[in-house]
Motif scaffolding. Structure first.
Motif, PDB file in Angstrom:
ATOM      1  N   GLY A 196     -45.421 -39.858 -18.755  1.00  0.00           N
ATOM      2  CA  GLY A 196     -45.940 -40.352 -20.027  1.00  0.00           C
ATOM      3  C   GLY A 196     -45.541 -41.795 -20.289  1.00  0.00           C
ATOM      4  N   ALA A 197     -44.323 -42.186 -19.879  1.00  0.00           N
ATOM      5  CA  ALA A 197     -43.910 -43.581 -20.024  1.00  0.00           C
ATOM      6  C   ALA A 197     -44.824 -44.488 -19.204  1.00  0.00           C
ATOM      7  CB  ALA A 197     -42.455 -43.745 -19.580  1.00  0.00           C
ATOM      8  N   GLY A 198     -45.181 -44.036 -18.012  1.00  0.00           N
ATOM      9  CA  GLY A 198     -46.107 -44.813 -17.202  1.00  0.00           C
ATOM     10  C   GLY A 198     -47.478 -44.917 -17.832  1.00  0.00           C
ATOM     11  N   VAL A 199     -47.952 -43.837 -18.436  1.00  0.00           N
ATOM     12  CA  VAL A 199     -49.248 -43.864 -19.120  1.00  0.00           C
ATOM     13  C   VAL A 199     -49.197 -44.815 -20.318  1.00  0.00           C
ATOM     14  CG1 VAL A 199     -50.921 -42.463 -20.403  1.00  0.00           C
ATOM     15  CG2 VAL A 199     -49.829 -41.535 -18.359  1.00  0.00           C
ATOM     16  N   PHE A 200     -48.060 -44.841 -21.007  1.00  0.00           N
ATOM     17  CA  PHE A 200     -47.902 -45.762 -22.145  1.00  0.00           C
ATOM     18  C   PHE A 200     -47.995 -47.207 -21.676  1.00  0.00           C
ATOM     19  CE2 PHE A 200     -45.383 -48.277 -25.123  1.00  0.00           C
ATOM     20  CZ  PHE A 200     -45.947 -47.902 -26.333  1.00  0.00           C
ATOM     21  N   SER A 201     -47.365 -47.510 -20.537  1.00  0.00           N
ATOM     22  CA  SER A 201     -47.475 -48.855 -19.991  1.00  0.00           C
ATOM     23  C   SER A 201     -48.913 -49.168 -19.584  1.00  0.00           C
ATOM     24  CB  SER A 201     -46.542 -48.996 -18.785  1.00  0.00           C
ATOM     25  OG  SER A 201     -46.648 -50.267 -18.199  1.00  0.00           O
TER      26      SER A 201
ATOM     27  N   GLY B 199     -56.746 -60.772 -13.035  1.00  0.00           N
ATOM     28  CA  GLY B 199     -56.689 -60.461 -14.454  1.00  0.00           C
ATOM     29  C   GLY B 199     -55.279 -60.549 -15.013  1.00  0.00           C
ATOM     30  N   LEU B 200     -55.165 -60.231 -16.284  1.00  0.00           N
ATOM     31  CA  LEU B 200     -53.871 -60.253 -16.946  1.00  0.00           C
ATOM     32  C   LEU B 200     -53.051 -59.029 -16.586  1.00  0.00           C
ATOM     33  CD1 LEU B 200     -55.009 -61.408 -20.515  1.00  0.00           C
ATOM     34  CD2 LEU B 200     -53.957 -62.818 -18.722  1.00  0.00           C
ATOM     35  N   THR B 201     -51.737 -59.207 -16.526  1.00  0.00           N
ATOM     36  CA  THR B 201     -50.819 -58.091 -16.280  1.00  0.00           C
ATOM     37  C   THR B 201     -50.055 -57.806 -17.559  1.00  0.00           C
ATOM     38  OG1 THR B 201     -50.575 -58.598 -13.940  1.00  0.00           O
ATOM     39  CG2 THR B 201     -48.843 -57.277 -14.954  1.00  0.00           C
ATOM     40  N   LYS B 202     -50.307 -56.659 -18.123  1.00  0.00           N
ATOM     41  CA  LYS B 202     -49.665 -56.244 -19.369  1.00  0.00           C
ATOM     42  C   LYS B 202     -48.848 -54.981 -19.103  1.00  0.00           C
ATOM     43  CE  LYS B 202     -51.662 -59.393 -21.997  1.00  0.00           C
ATOM     44  NZ  LYS B 202     -50.893 -60.425 -22.738  1.00  0.00           N
ATOM     45  N   GLY B 203     -48.156 -54.537 -20.125  1.00  0.00           N
ATOM     46  CA  GLY B 203     -47.368 -53.328 -19.994  1.00  0.00           C
ATOM     47  C   GLY B 203     -45.963 -53.617 -19.503  1.00  0.00           C
ATOM     48  N   SER B 204     -45.104 -52.644 -19.622  1.00  0.00           N
ATOM     49  CA  SER B 204     -43.692 -52.779 -19.271  1.00  0.00           C
ATOM     50  C   SER B 204     -43.450 -52.351 -17.836  1.00  0.00           C
ATOM     51  CB  SER B 204     -42.830 -51.941 -20.215  1.00  0.00           C
ATOM     52  OG  SER B 204     -41.517 -51.806 -19.727  1.00  0.00           O
TER      53      SER B 204
ATOM     54  N   ARG C 180     -56.237 -42.397 -16.680  1.00  0.00           N
ATOM     55  CA  ARG C 180     -55.217 -43.116 -17.436  1.00  0.00           C
ATOM     56  C   ARG C 180     -55.195 -42.739 -18.915  1.00  0.00           C
ATOM     57  NH1 ARG C 180     -56.355 -49.278 -17.195  1.00  0.00           N
ATOM     58  NH2 ARG C 180     -55.350 -49.353 -19.226  1.00  0.00           N
ATOM     59  N   SER C 181     -56.059 -41.824 -19.318  1.00  0.00           N
ATOM     60  CA  SER C 181     -56.198 -41.525 -20.744  1.00  0.00           C
ATOM     61  C   SER C 181     -55.097 -40.595 -21.235  1.00  0.00           C
ATOM     62  CB  SER C 181     -57.560 -40.882 -21.010  1.00  0.00           C
ATOM     63  OG  SER C 181     -57.626 -39.587 -20.427  1.00  0.00           O
TER      64      SER C 181
ATOM     65  N   SER D  47     -51.560 -48.049 -20.987  1.00  0.00           N
ATOM     66  CA  SER D  47     -52.404 -48.226 -22.169  1.00  0.00           C
ATOM     67  C   SER D  47     -52.411 -49.671 -22.650  1.00  0.00           C
ATOM     68  CB  SER D  47     -51.931 -47.297 -23.296  1.00  0.00           C
ATOM     69  OG  SER D  47     -50.620 -47.656 -23.728  1.00  0.00           O
ATOM     70  N   ALA D  48     -51.357 -50.439 -22.283  1.00  0.00           N
ATOM     71  CA  ALA D  48     -51.317 -51.846 -22.656  1.00  0.00           C
ATOM     72  C   ALA D  48     -52.085 -52.734 -21.685  1.00  0.00           C
ATOM     73  CB  ALA D  48     -49.863 -52.321 -22.740  1.00  0.00           C
TER      74      ALA D  48
END
Length: 952
Positions: free
Chosen positions: A622-627, A452-457, A523-524, A629-630
């Motif tokens: 939280g930064a990891g959760v933000f990544s 699949g696609l890899t998104k997020g920072s 992951r929510s 979410s993408a």
């Protein structure tokens, strides 16, 4: 094919349900018959316990009813013996009912049923009066085996809604009953609440009724069985009997309740999962030992030593940013894991510096190995999940090992043979585990992308990994850490390290299952918010409220591990794990700075800011959760997550099996370690208190070995009833998240007060007492400039009289104003108490000068144990309202850098004079042991005076 036998060959037959009926009737008769006999013949005797009897306690426990008196014991044993026949028949019939081709679970449950029956015989015929240890071993084995028995029976139940419903109700009630059972047992055992044992007894009897009732449900299925006895050669007189069959068991495809009980079960698959988990255990064992070994050097240098730079050895995943090296490490990850075992071999090195370097290399290779493993498995989701599961369960196993070994990991490099280390066993198992778990990887060196696609920072993911690892290490690597965060002294108003450490481990396991089975929840943002609230409650609250926050945080951290690690594996490992470990290191340093602010550059900025560290940890997660979410979630079908393929489902099952086994061990350890609370002083005939003070230097001896057992030996040999320990808070990453007082209290048979907790930013004070601690208050004394000064103010019940004991560590020599304010505060506390009192302290004062007169004299009402002892600077023993009988100074050996000072006092007698008298005039029970005269033993001897002093 014609039948082999004819109906006339049947000489006897009966319906299978009668086996269940007979088992139920005889089992209930055993218990109820013993209860009826006990209530009739020995009511007052069997309701008597160690604290209360009639009328406070009025209903007997199961053990008191069935094991202590005749004829109750005989009635019970007779009918339980009669129960064994139908019991074995019941287990066998259940296997016949549920067996199917290529399925291992029925055989496993058959083995559990037989084992459970045999252990029942063990605790029945070996009572606690006969042999307490073996009775407990059989009882624990029986209770632990009840868990797979009940879940296995429910999972294999044929499609009979009534039977399944009854089993769920009865098993649910059984497990629900355990909660109030444990609560009232603690109320009785710890709090000594009158009547609590009677309520506990009702829940104990309820467990018996529910346990037997659960097996009684089999009569519903067994009524479809007919048991026949056939005469093969016509030798009986009943050859013409006609069989009467009630029903024929219809063939039906019994689909098991849970996917984890897959019919392709393989022991080799289970062993592979266990090996994988043990490899994760080795990683956490080495990582948690690194800070502990580094800490030894600033501890002895009293400041920055230079060895602290080795905390950075975790950043080895940065090497994976180099393509050729990444290929080599991925292809030969087994070699990397084997090289990392140098951290386990370090115990063979005597020199502390070289031992630290060996541990550092092991951690360097271990961090590199696991980052490589995650990256190498990213192309196959189920294999990556397996590695993540092993990594996370390895943390739980590491925490369990510390729970079982009184917060020391038995394979740490500070452990070896003399202090009960299991280094050789641990190393041997590690080699086997690595060889099994690294037989293959998904990529074998090839750079295969994740599906699949890899998104997020990648950078934000790295921060998430940093916060995750820091939370796992600082809060979850020992089951008692968060419990001590919320501990505030006696009376007990919150959790205890034992047994509630097992609850922490259960919460960790539950969180991991959430992360594996419901990744969308893990992951929510909602779940992240719940975890953040848990962290805030833990940081700001105490007692049970704070612990509930701790459990929420434990669940969230472990649930976040699979999704955050899975996301990190999709990106460059040099970025996610390299930067992640680097940020983690800064969190570790901040975690140290908040308490070591007086000794480190820039320390005052971080002074007492646990709240900042916890906030930074949650922001990183939280930064990891933000990544996350993408990143697109897993594919869905018809609105529901896609069901894992059979291979993935089976593989996940093995890790769940291992996790369940670990949690069962945790429950067993909690039971085995539960304190007896029946402690007595060494010389009650003299009504004496032998009190000591010792600065234990964080339980690392001069050669960097854990010193608890050597401490125990000298405390026991000095016959100390009340012991004050200073520099005793080890619940931080740099000290291994340990608690020396657990081992000392349990092995010496003493009550313990840990003192101000690890979130109170002190170096720690603790109190051990042979006498019950009625009440205790923790103080943080005025410290406007220097490090915080901890104190415990405790009231003991000594021979029926209340005696106050103060354990205190004052500020450093460099902060005279702090020490002046502290002396005034403590002097007022000692003056205000109307009870006899003892001060066990580290004062940093010169005898007969300065603040000494605040501590001793009219301002405090306290007397010095020996005003003529001019050769003191730190440790002092003061007293009032008791007769001082003796005083001794005992050399430290190589355990620490401070001697032991010990005083003997007699309760209920006036203070006496300062006249020194010969030992011959002193009663035997008031004399110090002769063992420490002359050269003493193991480096401990009477010194300064060369012998104890005795007073009139």
């Amino acid at each position: 094919m014609p039948p082999k036998y004819r109906d006339r060959d049947i000489v006897a037959s009966f319906n299978g349900k009668w086996i269940s009926w007979l088992h139920t009737a005889v089992a209930y008769t055993a218990f109820i018959g013993a209860l009826a006999a006990g209530l009739s013949l020995h009511w007052h005797k069997i309701v008597q316990n160690e604290f209360y009897g009639w009328p406070q306690e009025w209903f007997p426990s199961v053990s008191a009813t069935i094991g202590d008196h005749y004829p109750e014991r005989s009635i019970f044993q007779l009918f339980i013996a009669l129960t064994s026949g139908p019991r074995f028949a019941l287990v066998g019939l259940w296997y016949v009912l549920t067996r199917r081709p290529n399925s291992t679970l029925p055989k496993f449950i058959l083995g559990v049923g037989i084992f459970r029956t045999l252990t029942c015989g063990g605790w029945t015929y070996i009572t606690s009066t006969d042999d307490h240890d073996w009775h407990d071993i059989f009882m624990i084995s029986y209770l632990v085996s009840t868990i797979p028995w009940t879940f296995g029976v429910i999972a294999m139940s044929p499609k009979n809604p009534a039977a399944v419903q009854y089993r769920k109700y009865l098993s649910g009630a059984f497990y629900a009953t355990i909660i109030p059972l444990v609560y009232f047992f603690i109320q009785h055992k710890v709090h000594h609440v009158a009547g609590a044992y009677t309520i506990y007894s009702f829940f104990e009897w309820a467990l018996v009724l529910l346990d037997v009732g659960f097996d009684a449900v089999t009569m519903i299925e067994f009524q479809n069985f007919e048991i026949q006895v056939r005469d093969l050669k016509g030798i009986s007189c009943g050859a013409g009997n006609k069989a009467v069959a009630d029903a024929v068991l219809e063939k039906e495809g019994n689909r098991e309740a849970r996917a984890v009980f897959d019919n392709r079960f393989s022991w080799f698959g289970l062993f592979d999962a266990a090996a994988d988990v043990y490899t994760g255990f080795v990683f956490w064992s080495m990582l948690t030992s690194l800070g502990l070994c580094v800490w030894y050097f600033p501890l002895w240098h009293m400041g920055i030593s230079g060895y602290e730079v080795l905390v950075m050895c975790t950043v080895s995943p940065f090497l994976l940013g180099i393509g050729p090296l990444r290929y080599i490490f991925t292809r030969y990850v087994r070699v990397c894991h084997l090289l990392s075992l140098s951290g386990l071999l370090a115990y063979l090195i005597d020199d502390p510096a070289n031992r630290l370097f060996a541990v550092g290399f092991g951690v360097w290779m271990s961090c590199l190995s696991w980052a490589t493993t995650f990256y190498g498995e990213r192309s196959q989701t189920h294999r990556l999940e397996a590695r993540i599961s092993a990594f996370a369960i390895g943390l739980i196993l590491s925490s369990l090992a510390k729970f079982a070994f009184h917060t020391n990991n038995p394979i740490w490099p500070i452990m070896h043979g003399p202090n009960d280390g299991w280094n050789k066993t641990g190393l041997a198992l590690a080699v086997v585990a690595v060889l099994l778990s690294t037989r293959s990887t998904a990529s074998s060196g090839a750079d295969l992308p994740a599906p699949g696609l890899t998104k997020g920072s990648a950078i934000l993911t790295a921060f998430g990994i940093a916060g995750l690892f820091f939370s796992m290490h600082s809060l979850l690597s020992d089951s008692s850490t968060m419990i001590l965060w919320v501990w505030e002294g006696y009376p007990v108003r919150g959790p205890l390290a034992v047994p509630h450490g097992a609850v922490t481990l259960l919460a960790m396991g539950f969180g991991l299952l959430i992360g594996l089975f419901t990744p969308s929840l893990a992951r929510s943002w909602m779940f992240y918010g719940i975890g953040s609230v848990g962290a805030a409650v833990l940081t700001t609250s105490k007692h049970w409220t704070g612990y509930y926050g701790a459990l929420v945080l434990a669940v969230y951290t472990m649930a976040a591990a699979p999704v955050l690690l899975g996301q990190a594996a999709r990106h460059s490992p040099a970025k996610t794990f390299g930067i992640g470990f680097l940020v983690y290191n800064f969190l570790v340093l901040a975690h140290v700075w908040i308490v070591a602010y007086a000794f480190v550059p820039g320390g005052p900025l971080m002074r007492e800011h646990t709240d900042w560290v916890m906030t930074a940890m949650m922001l990183c997660i939280g930064a990891g959760v933000f990544s996350l979410s993408a990143q697109p979630p897993s594919p869905k079908a018809k609105g529901k997550p896609t069901t894992p393929n059979p291979a993935a489902r089976k593989q996940r099952a093995y890790y769940v099996y291992v996790l369940v086994f670990i949690e069962l061990l945790a429950i067993s350890v909690a039971y085995l370690r539960f304190p007896s609370y029946n402690y007595t002083p060494y010389h009650p005939e003299t009504k004496s208190i032998t009190a000591g003070i010792w600065t234990v230097h964080f339980s690392l001896d001069n050669d960097m070995w854990s010193s608890e057992r050597r401490m125990r030996d000298v405390i026991r040999e000095l016959e100390i009833d009340v012991m004050g320990l200073l520099e005793s808070d080890l619940q931080r990453i740099i000290m291994g998240n340990r608690d020396t007082t657990q081992f000392l209290a349990e092995d010496l048979g003493m009550y313990v007060d840990f003192g101000p907790g690890p979130n109170k930013h002190t170096w720690g004070s603790a109190l051990l007492s042979k006498f019950p601690i009625v009440n205790s208050t923790h103080h943080l004394l005025p410290s406007p400039v220097g490090e915080l000064a901890p104190a415990i103010e405790a009231t003991l019940d000594a021979y029926g009289e209340l005696v106050d004991v103060f354990v205190f560590h004052s500020g450093q020599e460099e902060d005279p104003e702090d020490r002046r304010l502290q002396s005034e505060f403590l002097a007022q506390r000692m003056r205000d108490t109307p009870r006899p009192a003892i001060l066990l302290s580290y004062l940093v004062a010169t005898p007969l000068q300065g603040n000494y007169h605040t501590y001793v004299g009219a301002k405090s009402g306290m007397r010095d144990i020996d005003p003529s002892d001019w050769d003191r600077w730190c440790e002092y023993i003061l007293y009032k309202g008791l007769r001082r009988a003796a005083y001794a100074r005992v050399s430290r050996g190589t355990i620490t850098d401070t001697e032991i000072q010990v005083g003997k006092f007699v309760v209920g007698q006036p203070e006496g004079s300062d006249d020194v008298i010969p030992e011959e005039q002193v009663p035997e029970g008031l004399r110090f042991p002769a063992l420490f005269r002359g050269q003493g033993v193991r480096g401990h001897r009477y010194h300064v005076f060369d012998e104890p002093r005795y007073y009139a």
